[in-house]
Design a protein around this motif. Structure first.
Motif, mmCIF file in Angstrom:
data_model
loop_
_atom_site.group_PDB
_atom_site.id
_atom_site.type_symbol
_atom_site.label_atom_id
_atom_site.label_comp_id
_atom_site.label_asym_id
_atom_site.label_seq_id
_atom_site.Cartn_x
_atom_site.Cartn_y
_atom_site.Cartn_z
ATOM 1 N N SER A 49 0.870 -1.173 0.118
ATOM 2 C CA SER A 49 -0.047 0.103 -0.022
ATOM 3 C C SER A 49 0.807 1.353 0.054
ATOM 4 O O SER A 49 2.037 1.019 -0.193
ATOM 5 C CB SER A 49 -0.664 -0.029 1.198
ATOM 6 N N GLY A 50 0.363 2.344 0.105
ATOM 7 C CA GLY A 50 1.039 3.729 0.012
ATOM 8 C C GLY A 50 0.992 4.537 -1.017
ATOM 9 O O GLY A 50 1.480 5.553 -0.784
ATOM 10 N N ALA A 51 0.462 4.202 -2.035
ATOM 11 C CA ALA A 51 0.513 5.036 -3.259
ATOM 12 C C ALA A 51 -0.401 6.360 -2.909
ATOM 13 O O ALA A 51 0.083 7.400 -3.313
ATOM 14 C CB ALA A 51 -0.361 4.434 -4.513
ATOM 15 N N ILE A 52 -1.604 6.463 -2.495
ATOM 16 C CA ILE A 52 -2.265 7.544 -2.319
ATOM 17 C C ILE A 52 -1.472 8.397 -1.334
ATOM 18 O O ILE A 52 -1.202 9.728 -1.713
ATOM 19 C CB ILE A 52 -3.494 7.144 -1.807
ATOM 20 N N THR A 53 -1.089 7.898 -0.128
ATOM 21 C CA THR A 53 -0.228 8.766 0.626
ATOM 22 C C THR A 53 0.921 9.263 0.381
ATOM 23 O O THR A 53 1.165 10.466 0.513
ATOM 24 C CB THR A 53 -0.038 8.027 2.099
ATOM 25 N N ALA A 54 1.716 8.456 -0.341
ATOM 26 C CA ALA A 54 3.007 9.074 -0.836
ATOM 27 C C ALA A 54 2.588 10.008 -2.104
ATOM 28 O O ALA A 54 3.428 11.079 -2.156
ATOM 29 C CB ALA A 54 3.631 7.841 -1.349
ATOM 30 N N GLY A 55 1.654 9.711 -2.844
ATOM 31 C CA GLY A 55 1.182 10.829 -4.189
ATOM 32 C C GLY A 55 0.974 11.956 -3.301
ATOM 33 O O GLY A 55 1.036 13.096 -3.850
ATOM 34 N N TRP A 56 0.077 12.059 -2.158
ATOM 35 C CA TRP A 56 -0.295 13.167 -1.672
ATOM 36 C C TRP A 56 0.660 13.960 -1.081
ATOM 37 O O TRP A 56 0.847 15.260 -1.015
ATOM 38 C CB TRP A 56 -1.410 13.096 -0.594
ATOM 39 N N ALA A 57 1.743 13.229 -0.423
ATOM 40 C CA ALA A 57 2.730 13.951 0.057
ATOM 41 C C ALA A 57 3.667 14.643 -1.010
ATOM 42 O O ALA A 57 4.192 15.825 -0.701
ATOM 43 C CB ALA A 57 3.765 12.923 0.767
ATOM 44 N N GLU A 58 3.696 14.258 -2.138
ATOM 45 C CA GLU A 58 4.379 14.744 -3.154
ATOM 46 C C GLU A 58 3.533 16.131 -3.842
ATOM 47 O O GLU A 58 4.218 17.052 -4.257
ATOM 48 C CB GLU A 58 4.488 13.744 -4.505
ATOM 49 N N VAL A 59 2.285 16.139 -3.807
ATOM 50 C CA VAL A 59 1.538 17.219 -4.676
ATOM 51 C C VAL A 59 0.480 17.957 -3.608
ATOM 52 O O VAL A 59 -0.005 18.879 -3.919
ATOM 53 C CB VAL A 59 0.748 16.692 -5.661
ATOM 54 N N GLY A 60 0.337 17.465 -2.289
ATOM 55 C CA GLY A 60 -0.727 17.978 -1.778
ATOM 56 C C GLY A 60 -0.416 19.587 -0.927
ATOM 57 O O GLY A 60 -1.246 20.006 -0.496
ATOM 58 N N LEU A 61 0.910 19.894 -1.084
ATOM 59 C CA LEU A 61 1.032 21.030 -0.490
ATOM 60 C C LEU A 61 0.673 21.551 0.816
ATOM 61 O O LEU A 61 0.236 22.502 0.989
ATOM 62 C CB LEU A 61 0.776 22.188 -1.512
ATOM 63 N N GLY A 62 0.606 20.623 1.817
ATOM 64 C CA GLY A 62 0.169 20.695 3.099
ATOM 65 C C GLY A 62 -1.197 20.587 2.987
ATOM 66 O O GLY A 62 -1.809 20.942 4.451
ATOM 67 N N ARG A 63 -2.151 20.772 2.189
ATOM 68 C CA ARG A 63 -3.367 20.756 2.283
ATOM 69 C C ARG A 63 -4.050 19.534 2.834
ATOM 70 O O ARG A 63 -3.395 18.549 2.743
ATOM 71 C CB ARG A 63 -4.232 21.057 1.068
ATOM 72 N N ALA A 64 -5.329 19.670 3.378
ATOM 73 C CA ALA A 64 -5.974 18.256 4.111
ATOM 74 C C ALA A 64 -6.128 17.049 2.748
ATOM 75 O O ALA A 64 -6.395 17.621 2.054
ATOM 76 C CB ALA A 64 -7.044 18.623 4.659
ATOM 77 N N ARG A 65 -5.924 15.972 3.310
ATOM 78 C CA ARG A 65 -5.830 14.817 2.267
ATOM 79 C C ARG A 65 -7.359 14.936 1.789
ATOM 80 O O ARG A 65 -8.492 14.937 2.390
ATOM 81 C CB ARG A 65 -5.886 13.340 3.308
ATOM 82 N N PRO A 66 -7.562 14.636 0.504
ATOM 83 C CA PRO A 66 -8.677 14.948 -0.156
ATOM 84 C C PRO A 66 -9.602 13.457 0.037
ATOM 85 O O PRO A 66 -8.969 12.504 0.482
ATOM 86 C CB PRO A 66 -8.470 14.444 -1.564
ATOM 87 N N ARG A 67 -10.926 13.521 -0.009
ATOM 88 C CA ARG A 67 -11.590 12.246 0.144
ATOM 89 C C ARG A 67 -12.310 11.784 -1.305
ATOM 90 O O ARG A 67 -12.749 10.797 -1.126
ATOM 91 C CB ARG A 67 -12.860 12.544 1.072
ATOM 92 N N ASP A 68 -12.520 12.701 -1.932
ATOM 93 C CA ASP A 68 -13.322 12.128 -3.264
ATOM 94 C C ASP A 68 -12.572 11.279 -4.158
ATOM 95 O O ASP A 68 -11.203 11.390 -4.107
ATOM 96 C CB ASP A 68 -13.775 13.498 -3.908
ATOM 97 N N ALA A 69 -13.216 10.310 -4.617
ATOM 98 C CA ALA A 69 -12.640 9.164 -5.391
ATOM 99 C C ALA A 69 -11.760 9.704 -6.679
ATOM 100 O O ALA A 69 -10.480 9.218 -6.786
ATOM 101 C CB ALA A 69 -13.357 8.272 -5.945
ATOM 102 N N ALA A 70 -12.177 10.731 -7.408
ATOM 103 C CA ALA A 70 -11.510 10.996 -8.455
ATOM 104 C C ALA A 70 -10.011 11.818 -8.261
ATOM 105 O O ALA A 70 -9.005 11.475 -8.600
ATOM 106 C CB ALA A 70 -12.239 12.044 -9.386
ATOM 107 N N THR A 71 -9.899 12.475 -7.128
ATOM 108 C CA THR A 71 -8.763 12.930 -6.643
ATOM 109 C C THR A 71 -7.837 11.939 -5.908
ATOM 110 O O THR A 71 -6.644 11.699 -6.186
ATOM 111 C CB THR A 71 -8.931 13.943 -5.532
ATOM 112 N N LEU A 72 -8.360 11.094 -5.278
ATOM 113 C CA LEU A 72 -7.573 9.967 -4.810
ATOM 114 C C LEU A 72 -7.149 9.018 -5.816
ATOM 115 O O LEU A 72 -6.033 8.846 -5.874
ATOM 116 C CB LEU A 72 -8.564 9.108 -3.679
ATOM 117 N N GLN A 73 -7.696 8.949 -6.978
ATOM 118 C CA GLN A 73 -7.471 8.227 -8.083
ATOM 119 C C GLN A 73 -6.143 8.784 -8.467
ATOM 120 O O GLN A 73 -5.276 8.375 -9.161
ATOM 121 C CB GLN A 73 -8.478 7.947 -8.672
#
Ligand code: GLU
Length: 356
Positions: A49-73
């Motif tokens: 596992s870890g793709a979503i969390t690692a991906g968000w760390a890369e592009v999330g710019l410190g914002r709260a983690r998204p919840r909607d499926a399209a963004t998570l995908q």
């Protein structure tokens, strides 16, 4: 040497650090352990596992983690190559190549895809390459939930006829209580039957960033042990725990023994891999006939049917209280339910689900 196959699943909280980036030191330690297991004669398939969390760390710019499926995908598509690069680096320094296999739930429902996935995983193994599996989150059709990779691990274990499924996580194993709430919680070393009481211990899945919690691990252990696979929940961050578990040492993690009455690969596929397209509600008489006399399900026992299922689709069989009794492949489509064959699910296509 007899071929021994272990599927090893490692969760997001173990693979990533507090900032959400891939924790290379953990991957290095797990890779060392996998290489040691291979030297001891094991074929290992990793599920990460870890793709979503690692991906968000890369592009999330410190914002709260998204919840909607399209963004998570979308985010999973960013993290997946980062994850693979880290796994490749961890194995490359030990001279072992890795291959990526991304699977979506539909791949398990579709028999042809299922067999292709199996031969790819097996061929990677015979080539000496460690297959690294994740859910194909970028194209997964349903909502992405943490914990899905526990289920994926169990499906992969069934797919490759593994003898062991090892769920590496951030706890010691299955504990008698949630250690965050009860400091006296202790490790349960051995489980012979996954019954209602034990499932209650798992509670519900945690919804925050992190693992799917114990509930999804117990569900995965149930699937795997019903398919004849020994399942172990073990600590990811204790170096060497995988080799210890595979060597059969006690005291490391929680071991779930396989059920004596194992399901055939086909029945396990019906019970756990195929999505249900509808439900058949049945009366007590029918439940009695299924559970105590090993009979097929007849139309007379069905009090109602829901869902637009076709002939050959999987359906859930539920009792008068709405309890799940069985799952099977239905012989008549919903549209012609009242006119078809009297046998609506043949016993060979039916799996009873209430046993522990
Ligand atoms: N496939 C998801 C990911 O790689 C994780 C699902 C899970 O945690 O079970 O981010």
């Amino acid at each position: 040497m007899s071929s021994r196959v272990a599927v090893v699943k490692i969760g997001t909280t173990s693979v990533t650090d507090a900032a959400g980036g891939v924790d290379q030191s953990v991957l290095d330690a797990v890779a060392a352990d996998v290489v040691a297991a291979r030297a001891a004669g094991w074929d290992v398939v990793l599920v990460t596992s870890g793709a979503i969390t690692a991906g968000w760390a890369e592009v999330g710019l410190g914002r709260a983690r998204p919840r909607d499926a399209a963004t998570l995908q979308a985010v999973s598509a960013v993290g997946q190559p980062l994850l693979m690069a880290a796994w490749r680096a961890a194995f490359a320094r030990r001279g072992v190549a890795v291959g990526q296999v991304l699977l979506a739930p539909l791949d398990f429902s579709h028999r042809g895809q299922y067999l292709h996935a199996r031969s790819t995983l097996q061929r990677l193994g015979t080539l000496g390459i460690v297959p690294i599996v994740n859910e194909n989150d970028a194209v997964a059709d349903a909502e992405i939930r943490f914990g899905d990779n526990d289920r994926l691990g169990a499906l992969v274990a069934n797919l490759v006829a593994a003898s062991h499924l090892v769920l590496l996580t951030d706890t010691e194993g299955l504990l008698t209580a949630d250690p965050r709430l009860d400091p006296t919680a202790t490790l349960i070393e051995e489980v012979r039957a996954i019954d209602g009481e034990l499932l209650a211990l798992g509670g519900s899945s945690s919804s925050g960033v992190g693992s799917g919690g114990m509930a999804s691990k117990l569900a995965a252990a149930r699937m795997a042990t019903w398919s004849g696979v020994t399942t172990v929940i073990a600590p990811a961050r204790v170096p060497g725990s995988l080799s210890e578990v595979l060597a059969g040492r006690s005291g490391v993690g929680t071991i779930f023994h396989p059920r004596a009455e194992r399901l055939s690969a086909r029945k396990a596929w019906i019970a756990f891999a195929v999505a249900s397209a509808g439900t058949l509600s049945v009366n007590q008489g029918a439940i009695q006939a299924l559970e105590h006399h090993g009979r097929s399900l007849l139309r007379v026992g069905v009090t109602r049917h829901d869902g637009d299922f076709d002939e050959g689709d999987a359906v859930d069989v539920i009792g008068p209280e709405g309890e799940l009794v069985a799952k099977g492949l239905v012989r008549v489509a919903a549209a012609t339910f009242d006119h078809g064959d009297d046998v609506v699910i043949h016993r060979d296509d039916l799996v009873l689900l209430r046993r522990s």
